[in-house]
Design an enzyme around this catalytic site. Structure first.
Site, PDB file in Angstrom:
ATOM      1  N   ILE A 184      53.532  63.083   5.867  1.00  0.00           N
ATOM      2  CA  ILE A 184      54.475  61.956   5.971  1.00  0.00           C
ATOM      3  C   ILE A 184      55.534  62.210   7.046  1.00  0.00           C
ATOM      4  CG2 ILE A 184      56.161  62.651   4.183  1.00  0.00           C
ATOM      5  CD1 ILE A 184      54.763  59.115   4.915  1.00  0.00           C
ATOM      6  N   SER A 234      59.950  74.365   9.184  1.00  0.00           N
ATOM      7  CA  SER A 234      58.556  74.321   8.761  1.00  0.00           C
ATOM      8  C   SER A 234      58.003  75.735   8.677  1.00  0.00           C
ATOM      9  CB  SER A 234      57.736  73.501   9.762  1.00  0.00           C
ATOM     10  OG  SER A 234      56.357  73.725   9.560  1.00  0.00           O
ATOM     11  N   ARG A 235      57.243  75.969   7.600  1.00  0.00           N
ATOM     12  CA  ARG A 235      56.640  77.296   7.440  1.00  0.00           C
ATOM     13  C   ARG A 235      55.481  77.496   8.403  1.00  0.00           C
ATOM     14  NH1 ARG A 235      54.642  76.527   1.601  1.00  0.00           N
ATOM     15  NH2 ARG A 235      53.646  74.923   2.835  1.00  0.00           N
ATOM     16  N   LYS A 269      60.117  60.142  -1.656  1.00  0.00           N
ATOM     17  CA  LYS A 269      59.787  59.755  -3.021  1.00  0.00           C
ATOM     18  C   LYS A 269      58.702  60.685  -3.554  1.00  0.00           C
ATOM     19  CE  LYS A 269      56.065  58.418  -3.413  1.00  0.00           C
ATOM     20  NZ  LYS A 269      54.614  58.712  -3.111  1.00  0.00           N
ATOM     21  N   ASP A 272      51.514  59.517  -7.786  1.00  0.00           N
ATOM     22  CA  ASP A 272      52.136  59.680  -6.467  1.00  0.00           C
ATOM     23  C   ASP A 272      52.040  58.371  -5.679  1.00  0.00           C
ATOM     24  OD1 ASP A 272      53.207  61.527  -4.178  1.00  0.00           O
ATOM     25  OD2 ASP A 272      51.512  60.430  -3.360  1.00  0.00           O
TER      26      ASP A 272
END
Ligand code: NAP
Length: 308
Positions: free
Chosen positions: A13, A35-36, A89, A167
């Site tokens: 997303i 970010s990993r 969300k 979801d």
């Protein structure tokens, strides 16, 4: 003044919507990413939110695009550092974890925005305005898609707190709760759990409101013939349908609204407005309905789900 945003979690997303929408909205700019696994061109990149927060002068706000199970700790860190916070969300993995975030946002005098992207779809506000003056007879929600197409490799979505079919289903509930004139409450819930998973692959729900309105919902992730994201409302003036996730509004076959997706641009405009006004926007109603669906749910065990 430009609102400088840092994204945490560069997954689907964030790449599909947050990065391009921030670029499209005047007065909002992406200045950092945590970010990993990935880097974003043109901005400062960090591996973790802790490292990001060690350079607070780079950004004003944090957009948390991580799964719900890890977002609470990240929101606490960002709010504690005095940053405005945008939550993807659903706003959390539980209902009760949100109140401490609201309290912290007040204490720190910053904005907390729990987003419901589907509420920014073009058919939603016209549908709300249409329904407010009508007699309602029944509502049916059909929200069906192929989990393999829309959530490939997302292990978190099948874990506790990942919500499974809720979801996407919570997007339908976010629209329904925005357009219906009275609040609804859950009266029955049938949940289908794959025998090898901790979250449901399908759900059949029934709600009522104080006037006795019957609202039914079918959520299913086993749809392989395209997507069905529709809400149908039978009224005394005909059948109003919010179709295609909120892009289209149809009354007895007549198309009233048919517009391209601009949900996330709407989200970032609203975030900037909230910050300018010194307010927050946290509506937990859709998450409460999902929690109720688990509370009241009758559990059915169905065929195992194997991704490949
Ligand atoms: P995703 O593709 O799995 O991305 C989530 C990202 O969060 C990962 O890529 C990872 O980014 C980071 N992350 C941090 N800790 C993690 C952990 N313990 N497990 C997994 N990822 C972790 O998921 P998504 O589809 O973007 O969804 C993220 C949130 O946005 C969800 O709440 C979802 O409901 C919401 N959302 C998704 C869509 C959609 O169409 N996919 C639409 C609207 C809303 P790094 O590798 O960069 O650290």
């Amino acid at each position: 003044m430009t609102l400088r945003v840092a994204i945490v979690g560069l997954g689907k997303i964030a790449r599909d919507q947050h990065v391009p929408s921030i670029a499209d909205v005047d007065g909002v700019e992406l200045t950092a990413v945590a970010s990993r696994n990935a880097d974003q061109d043109g901005v400062r990149n960090f591996a973790t939110i802790e490292e990001l927060l060690s350079e607070p002068a780079l950004f004003d706000a944090v957009a948390l695009c991580t799964p719900p199970q890890v977002r609470h700790e990240q929101a606490l860190l960002a709010l504690s550092a005095g940053k405005h916070v945008l939550l993807e969300k659903p706003p959390g993995a539980t209902v009760s974890e949100i109140a401490p975030l609201v309290a912290l946002a007040v204490e720190k005098n910053v904005t907390l925005f729990a987003t419901w992207h589907s509420r920014f779809a073009p058919a939603v506000e016209p549908a709300r305005r249409f329904l407010v003056e009508r007699g309602l007879r029944s509502v049916h929600i059909e929200w069906k898609e192929d989990v393999r197409k829309w959530h490939p490799g997302q292990a978190w979505i099948w874990e506790p707190g990942g919500l499974g079919v809720f979801d996407p289903g919570i997007n339908a509930l976010s629209i329904a709760t925005a357009i219906l004139p009275r609040s609804v409450y859950l009266t029955s819930s049938e949940l289908s759990f794959p025998e090898n998973r901790a979250a449901p692959i399908a759900a059949d729900l029934r709600f009522h409101d104080a006037s006795g309105l019957d609202v039914t919902a079918e959520f299913d992730w086993r749809e392989t013939e395209g997507e069905t994201w529709n809400i149908h409302v039978e009224t005394d003036r005909g059948r109003l349908s919010v179709r295609d996730g909120g892009k289209r509004l149809v009354l007895d076959g007549e198309v009233l609204v048919d517009e391209p997706d601009a949900e996330y641009r709407g989200i970032y405009r609203r975030f900037a407005e909230l910050i300018a006004a010194g307010g927050s926007d946290v509506d937990l109603t859709p998450l409460q309905h999902v929690a109720d669906a688990f509370l009241l749910g009758r559990r059915h065990v169905v065929e195992a789900f194997v991704e490949a």
